[in-house]
Design an enzyme around this catalytic site. Structure first.
Site, PDB file in Angstrom:
ATOM      1  N   ASP A   1      -2.346  -4.468  -8.581  1.00 29.66           N
ATOM      2  CA  ASP A   1      -2.011  -3.489  -7.235  1.00 29.66           C
ATOM      3  C   ASP A   1      -2.417  -2.169  -7.513  1.00 29.66           C
ATOM      4  OD1 ASP A   1      -0.890  -3.497  -4.584  1.00 29.66           O
ATOM      5  OD2 ASP A   1       0.615  -2.353  -5.571  1.00 29.66           O
TER       6      ASP A   1
ATOM      7  N   ARG B   1      -8.435  -1.998  10.868  1.00 34.34           N
ATOM      8  CA  ARG B   1      -7.458  -1.305   9.754  1.00 34.34           C
ATOM      9  C   ARG B   1      -7.321  -2.131   8.355  1.00 34.34           C
ATOM     10  NH1 ARG B   1      -2.426  -1.331  12.571  1.00 34.34           N
ATOM     11  NH2 ARG B   1      -1.571  -0.371  10.615  1.00 34.34           N
ATOM     12  N   LYS B   2      -7.710  -3.522   8.116  1.00 35.25           N
ATOM     13  CA  LYS B   2      -7.818  -4.201   7.165  1.00 35.25           C
ATOM     14  C   LYS B   2      -8.725  -3.963   6.013  1.00 35.25           C
ATOM     15  CE  LYS B   2      -5.861  -8.065   9.756  1.00 35.25           C
ATOM     16  NZ  LYS B   2      -6.287  -9.662  10.292  1.00 35.25           N
TER      17      LYS B   2
END
Length: 168
Positions: free
Chosen positions: A82, A127-128
């Site tokens: 992440d 926005r992704k």
């Protein structure tokens, strides 16, 4: 200001009101230099193709990150992946947060060995942001990989919610 006690996990320095995002990043578990219990990861970013940056980090963890004997805890592996994917957001000039992440644990990730963490931007849809990351050992074997969806966040909305200090 709240007095420190042994049940709190927030550093005293973050207890003041409204630290900026950059001040909070100093305490980021993955890369924050001011977090004494963090991973202290340092990334280099290749922006030779500005639309598709790649971030790389060489690291080695020890017993404080152990899950199965001699190997990194699966939650730490997920945090590493992440963190690597989040590093791609800055060269894309966006503030974005993880919305969804899939992790494939291919082989146990060993402690006390040099490892390489790499991430790359795949594509954008409004926005992704779609990213991927992997951890490899020194011979190039992929031990774990992830795909992530990050959502670009408007810093002004964060400021309205009291999560950042608005810029002057």
């Amino acid at each position: 200001m709240v007095s420190p006690d042994t049940t709190r996990h927030t550093p005293v320095s973050l207890e003041r009101s409204n630290p900026t995002i950059d001040e909070r990043a100093n305490y980021c578990f993955g890369c924050g230099p001011a977090n004494p219990q963090g991973l202290h990861l340092v990334f280099t970013t290749d922006t030779s193709d500005p639309g598709f940056p790649v971030a790389t980090c060489h690291f080695q963890l020890d017993r404080f990150h152990e899950g199965p004997p001699g190997h990194i805890h699966g939650g730490i592996v997920a945090a590493l992946l992440d963190e690597a994917m989040s590093k791609i957001n800055r060269p894309l000039n966006v503030l974005a947060m993880t919305r969804h992440m899939e992790v494939d644990y291919l082989k146990p990730v060993p402690l006390y060995q040099p490892l390489v963490l790499t991430s790359r931007h795949l594509r954008r849809d409004g926005r992704k942001l779609f990213h991927e990351a992997e951890i490899q050992n020194s011979d190039g074997t992929t031990l774990a990989r992830a795909k992530g969806l990050f959502i670009v966040v408007d810093e002004k909305l964060l400021a309205l919610a009291g999560l950042t200090q608005p810029e002057d």
